[in-house]
Structures are given as C-alpha cells and as structure tokens.
Design a protein around this motif. Sequence first.
Motif, short mmCIF file in Angstrom:
data_model
loop_
_atom_site.label_atom_id
_atom_site.label_comp_id
_atom_site.label_asym_id
_atom_site.label_seq_id
_atom_site.Cartn_x
_atom_site.Cartn_y
_atom_site.Cartn_z
N THR A 197 -2.56 -0.23 -7.48
CA THR A 197 -1.80 0.56 -6.98
C THR A 197 -1.63 0.46 -8.85
O THR A 197 -1.33 -0.67 -9.29
CB THR A 197 -0.94 1.22 -6.04
N LEU A 205 3.88 1.46 -8.95
CA LEU A 205 4.86 0.75 -7.42
C LEU A 205 4.90 1.94 -6.39
O LEU A 205 4.61 3.01 -6.37
CB LEU A 205 6.74 0.76 -7.46
N VAL A 206 4.81 1.87 -5.45
CA VAL A 206 3.83 2.63 -4.02
C VAL A 206 5.68 2.38 -2.86
O VAL A 206 5.34 1.24 -2.69
CB VAL A 206 2.57 2.16 -3.55
N THR A 207 6.34 3.53 -2.53
CA THR A 207 6.64 3.11 -1.11
C THR A 207 5.60 2.59 -0.20
O THR A 207 4.94 3.50 0.13
CB THR A 207 7.10 4.32 -1.09
N PRO A 208 6.37 1.69 0.64
CA PRO A 208 5.90 0.98 2.19
C PRO A 208 5.50 2.18 2.90
O PRO A 208 6.72 3.25 3.06
CB PRO A 208 6.21 -0.04 1.97
N ASP A 209 4.67 2.45 4.21
CA ASP A 209 4.82 2.95 5.15
C ASP A 209 5.67 2.50 6.00
O ASP A 209 6.25 1.15 6.24
CB ASP A 209 2.94 2.97 5.79
N PRO A 210 6.34 3.09 6.94
CA PRO A 210 7.40 2.99 7.70
C PRO A 210 6.80 1.82 8.72
O PRO A 210 5.81 2.52 9.02
CB PRO A 210 8.62 4.51 8.17
#
Length: 149
Positions: free
Chosen positions: A121, A124-129
Amino acid sequence: MSESSNRADVSPNWILQHPAYQQMESLGVEDSAQVHAAFLVYMDLTEVRQWKAVSCVRSPELQVILLEGREKEGAPVQTVLPLPAHRSLSHKSIRHVLDGGFPVLLCAVASDSTLVYQRMTDGLVTPDPPAGPFQDLGRRQHRKRRQKH
C-alpha cells in the motif's frame, strides 16, 4: 487412444508452448526467471483463484512483467508484481509500481514454485478489526511477584 499415449503427446516443455507464456516472452523482458515467475503467478490467478480479465503488461522502467486483473467480476483492477524470491527490490521500483494507481500485490515465487502474496500500500493502512465472537471479560492478568527471602 490409451491414456499413456495421450501423455506421450504432451511435450515436457508445455510451459514454453503455452500462449500466455509466449505472449510474456514477446514483451521483451530479458530476465527469463522473472518471465517464468510471471507465468506461474498467471496460472495461479487464472486457474486456481479464478481471477477475471488477467493480462500481462511490460514495465519498461523496471524490466519486469506486471499482471493486471480483477479478483472477481466488478472488482477493481489490481496489479500483481511477480518476482523470483532471490531478486531484490529497491524503494524506487516499489514506488514506481505503487504510482500506477491500482492496488498492488507482490508475489514472491520460490524455486519450488511456492507463491507468497503480500499486499503493498501507499502509506499506512489501519488493520481490519478482528472477526469473531470476542468478548472483553474485564479481567486483568495478574502476575505473581517473586517474594524475596
């Protein structure tokens, strides 16, 4: 015809005769290991993962073959960068692929044809819950303290 005679008709170099492999060779990428890796990834995407509209594109700047396709009908186009596991990547080459505008999957191809996909990506990408029936029980883990004697 018997089954054994059918096997005899198949050339041991069937990969070299496959239309997708021949198309990849015609793109003029000099690294034969990368062409072979691209073909293995192409076969995995089309035959195993059932991706739609998979095509191969030459990246003249990187001298590699990129694959573009859709995971399923109506999904966005994704770019796949197939690389032999022994080949390294520079930050500049990663940036070049990410600037293409499509989501990018890096696929490392081991010498035994094992494929490992890694999503790349831009930033930074927020991880899935986490998925599943998790509950916070409000309990804290207490550690026993060593008593000094």
